[in-house]
Write a protein that holds these residues in place. Sequence first.
Motif, PDB file in Angstrom:
ATOM      1  N   TYR A   1       6.175  -6.963 -14.045  1.00 15.29           N
ATOM      2  CA  TYR A   1       4.844  -6.757 -13.482  1.00 15.29           C
ATOM      3  C   TYR A   1       4.170  -8.092 -13.165  1.00 15.29           C
ATOM      4  CZ  TYR A   1       5.725  -2.128 -15.377  1.00 15.29           C
ATOM      5  OH  TYR A   1       6.293  -0.915 -15.674  1.00 15.29           O
ATOM      6  N   ARG A   2       4.476  -9.111 -13.951  1.00 21.03           N
ATOM      7  CA  ARG A   2       3.910 -10.434 -13.662  1.00 21.03           C
ATOM      8  C   ARG A   2       4.438 -10.998 -12.348  1.00 21.03           C
ATOM      9  NH1 ARG A   2       4.327 -13.449 -19.577  1.00 21.03           N
ATOM     10  NH2 ARG A   2       2.191 -12.974 -20.271  1.00 21.03           N
ATOM     11  N   ALA A   3       5.664 -10.606 -11.988  1.00 22.01           N
ATOM     12  CA  ALA A   3       6.310 -11.171 -10.795  1.00 22.01           C
ATOM     13  C   ALA A   3       5.947 -10.444  -9.511  1.00 22.01           C
ATOM     14  CB  ALA A   3       7.826 -11.165 -10.988  1.00 22.01           C
ATOM     15  N   LEU A   4       5.119  -9.400  -9.592  1.00 27.28           N
ATOM     16  CA  LEU A   4       4.773  -8.650  -8.384  1.00 27.28           C
ATOM     17  C   LEU A   4       3.992  -9.526  -7.416  1.00 27.28           C
ATOM     18  CD1 LEU A   4       3.696  -5.155  -9.777  1.00 27.28           C
ATOM     19  CD2 LEU A   4       5.756  -5.696  -8.478  1.00 27.28           C
ATOM     20  N   GLN A   5       4.386  -9.488  -6.162  1.00 29.43           N
ATOM     21  CA  GLN A   5       3.722 -10.242  -5.115  1.00 29.43           C
ATOM     22  C   GLN A   5       3.100  -9.283  -4.106  1.00 29.43           C
ATOM     23  OE1 GLN A   5       3.440 -13.567  -5.259  1.00 29.43           O
ATOM     24  NE2 GLN A   5       4.666 -13.607  -7.151  1.00 29.43           N
ATOM     25  N   ALA A   6       2.223  -9.823  -3.270  1.00 33.28           N
ATOM     26  CA  ALA A   6       1.601  -8.998  -2.233  1.00 33.28           C
ATOM     27  C   ALA A   6       2.671  -8.451  -1.307  1.00 33.28           C
ATOM     28  CB  ALA A   6       0.587  -9.829  -1.441  1.00 33.28           C
ATOM     29  N   SER A   7       2.548  -7.157  -0.955  1.00 33.01           N
ATOM     30  CA  SER A   7       3.547  -6.482  -0.136  1.00 33.01           C
ATOM     31  C   SER A   7       3.042  -6.350   1.284  1.00 33.01           C
ATOM     32  CB  SER A   7       3.861  -5.100  -0.716  1.00 33.01           C
ATOM     33  OG  SER A   7       4.707  -4.388   0.147  1.00 33.01           O
ATOM     34  N   THR A   8       3.966  -6.438   2.230  1.00 35.75           N
ATOM     35  CA  THR A   8       3.622  -6.264   3.645  1.00 35.75           C
ATOM     36  C   THR A   8       4.175  -4.951   4.197  1.00 35.75           C
ATOM     37  OG1 THR A   8       5.627  -7.473   4.290  1.00 35.75           O
ATOM     38  CG2 THR A   8       3.582  -8.739   4.045  1.00 35.75           C
ATOM     39  N   GLY A   9       4.800  -4.125   3.346  1.00 36.48           N
ATOM     40  CA  GLY A   9       5.435  -2.902   3.828  1.00 36.48           C
ATOM     41  C   GLY A   9       4.553  -1.670   3.747  1.00 36.48           C
ATOM     42  N   VAL A  10       3.304  -1.821   3.335  1.00 34.11           N
ATOM     43  CA  VAL A  10       2.411  -0.690   3.188  1.00 34.11           C
ATOM     44  C   VAL A  10       1.436  -0.659   4.355  1.00 34.11           C
ATOM     45  CG1 VAL A  10       0.679   0.403   1.723  1.00 34.11           C
ATOM     46  CG2 VAL A  10       2.617  -0.776   0.690  1.00 34.11           C
ATOM     47  N   ALA A  11       1.243   0.541   4.903  1.00 29.02           N
ATOM     48  CA  ALA A  11       0.327   0.683   6.030  1.00 29.02           C
ATOM     49  C   ALA A  11      -1.083   0.276   5.637  1.00 29.02           C
ATOM     50  CB  ALA A  11       0.334   2.122   6.531  1.00 29.02           C
ATOM     51  N   GLY A  12      -1.752  -0.380   6.560  1.00 31.89           N
ATOM     52  CA  GLY A  12      -3.112  -0.816   6.298  1.00 31.89           C
ATOM     53  C   GLY A  12      -4.111   0.313   6.430  1.00 31.89           C
ATOM     54  N   PRO A  13      -5.382  -0.014   6.462  1.00 31.06           N
ATOM     55  CA  PRO A  13      -6.419   1.014   6.569  1.00 31.06           C
ATOM     56  C   PRO A  13      -6.248   1.840   7.838  1.00 31.06           C
ATOM     57  CG  PRO A  13      -7.364  -1.114   6.002  1.00 31.06           C
ATOM     58  CD  PRO A  13      -5.930  -1.368   6.358  1.00 31.06           C
ATOM     59  N   PRO A  14      -6.583   3.130   7.816  1.00 26.65           N
ATOM     60  CA  PRO A  14      -6.410   3.993   8.996  1.00 26.65           C
ATOM     61  C   PRO A  14      -7.352   3.588  10.122  1.00 26.65           C
ATOM     62  CG  PRO A  14      -7.615   5.136   7.268  1.00 26.65           C
ATOM     63  CD  PRO A  14      -7.142   3.843   6.669  1.00 26.65           C
ATOM     64  N   GLU A  15      -6.857   3.754  11.341  1.00 34.21           N
ATOM     65  CA  GLU A  15      -7.665   3.413  12.505  1.00 34.21           C
ATOM     66  C   GLU A  15      -8.676   4.512  12.828  1.00 34.21           C
ATOM     67  OE1 GLU A  15      -4.929   2.680  15.612  1.00 34.21           O
ATOM     68  OE2 GLU A  15      -3.995   0.954  14.649  1.00 34.21           O
ATOM     69  N   THR A  16      -8.357   5.748  12.478  1.00 38.26           N
ATOM     70  CA  THR A  16      -9.243   6.867  12.793  1.00 38.26           C
ATOM     71  C   THR A  16     -10.241   7.071  11.668  1.00 38.26           C
ATOM     72  OG1 THR A  16      -7.660   8.391  11.793  1.00 38.26           O
ATOM     73  CG2 THR A  16      -7.492   8.021  14.159  1.00 38.26           C
ATOM     74  N   PRO A  17     -11.440   7.569  11.973  1.00 39.68           N
ATOM     75  CA  PRO A  17     -12.424   7.830  10.913  1.00 39.68           C
ATOM     76  C   PRO A  17     -12.006   9.017  10.062  1.00 39.68           C
ATOM     77  CG  PRO A  17     -13.224   8.612  13.028  1.00 39.68           C
ATOM     78  CD  PRO A  17     -11.959   7.860  13.307  1.00 39.68           C
TER      79      PRO A  17
END
Length: 534
Positions: free
Chosen positions: A266-282
């Motif tokens: 758990y200490r070695a966890l880094q920021a991930s780029t494979g997760v979708a960001g915030p939704p574009e639609t409201p």
Amino acid sequence: MSGITIEGSCPECGAPYRAELWDRTHVCEYCESLLALARDDTRDVYAVSDGQSGDAHLLEILVRHETEAYRARLAARQARAGPLAMEPLLFDGLREFAERLRGEFELLERVDFFVPYWLRESAVAEAILGRRGVAKESYLQLFHTEELSRGYDEQAFHLRDRGLKIGSLRLARLTSRHLELAGGRFLPLASGPPAEPRLDRARGRLRRTGQVIRRHRGVWRARQLSLYKHFSYASVARRGHEEHYLLDRQFGTIAARLAAAEAQGYRALQASTGVAGPPETPDARVLASECPNCGWELRAGQQELISFCTSCCHAITTGEKRLELLPYELAALPPGPVPEALVYFPFWAFPFQLDAGGCRFTRIRDWLAAVSPQPGLTRIAESDPDPSLYFVPARSLYGSPDADRAFEQLVGWAAWRQPRLLRERPVPCERARFAGSDLSAAEAAELARYALVGLHDNASTRRLNGRNFAELIRDATLELGPPRLAVLPLPLQRGVWRAEGLRGVVSGGLLTGDLPLARATLSHGLAPRARVSS
């Protein structure tokens, strides 16, 4: 209803709201705007979190956990001491203990991260030919399941999670605030798709002494959500010793106490780029809630796809930018005594074509005659079209044996009648009400194969056996033509609808199991659904 809620904010006034997971519309409690909930199950990602951050909040979770454990020990000691022990002394000791803990704990390291899960909602149908004693019968079972599966590698991370409390789960769309809360850290997704729903969870009506001769079952509707649950790793110093904890941020509890070697992952966890960001639609779109034809205030069920205006009797559905009128066809009132009240019930009507037993059937009565003669059809039928119309109720009447029987009776009654449909609307009156539709035409078409058992009466059921049940139902190829929205009036006498020629009764009241004939809700409130959770 699932009980799982989605949190959002009204685009009109900004007020927060909570809606059921599968709701299609919601009325804002503050500005009373009609909100069309924008939801894309293939793209949307949801988060489960207490929504709080900071080192002090994390330490408070640890203090509360230790204080509750200390309270349990004091309560056990008080029980052994007898009635002379004083309750105020117990609470004074707890306050002193908590203050002492706040001075002992020192947070050394904190790592917030989100854990992936898959939530799959399925509607399962079973067409069964069974025997109870000497009586043979065919019947339909419909029930609802929710299954939660882990989306991470369980071999690499052992979170001690025994499943989410999905009966009281509150979800929110994953936003930039959640990404900041966890520092962009996520457990990696496991390889491979989530597991298919388990069909062995089926509930059976047959007693232990009963016999299942043939069974045909499958999933006729499935929806899947991707969601992430907030966890935290905390390393604290307590009286000179280092301790490692894993905290569940959904409930604000300690999930596990970790060994030093286990904490390294758990200490070695880094920021991930494979997760979708915030939704574009409201989260939702604001729509005018007035009928597009007459301007009357629309009172629609939150899960309804199609509602009916009580003033002009138009069918109304939610469009991209506004409420839209939807054409439908109306059947005439069946002959008989003048009803005390009416329920206009929606169906999806399909041209019927069935390939079964080496023959092609385009009329329902010919298909039923392949099992046994059907003299009752001639008496009840209003027309004899070729092809016949196959009527599937456009409302989710499922969740209990009574509701399942009501669904069968509606299928059989409408198909036996073969009413003539006209492109007109009924005359509004106080003694008539509409039941809205919450099943799309595609969902009804998937359910149609299993609903074939509802077309058989008691006489034809006696002629059914394992062989012709397999030929005429399980292995049959059902081809349905273009769907038509049809509304059939159900005459009520003393609050009860009786299906002529079929056993059973559908009432406008609540579900009751003490009557010899089935009852199911036809008003705005759906019948309670059975839920099987993982």
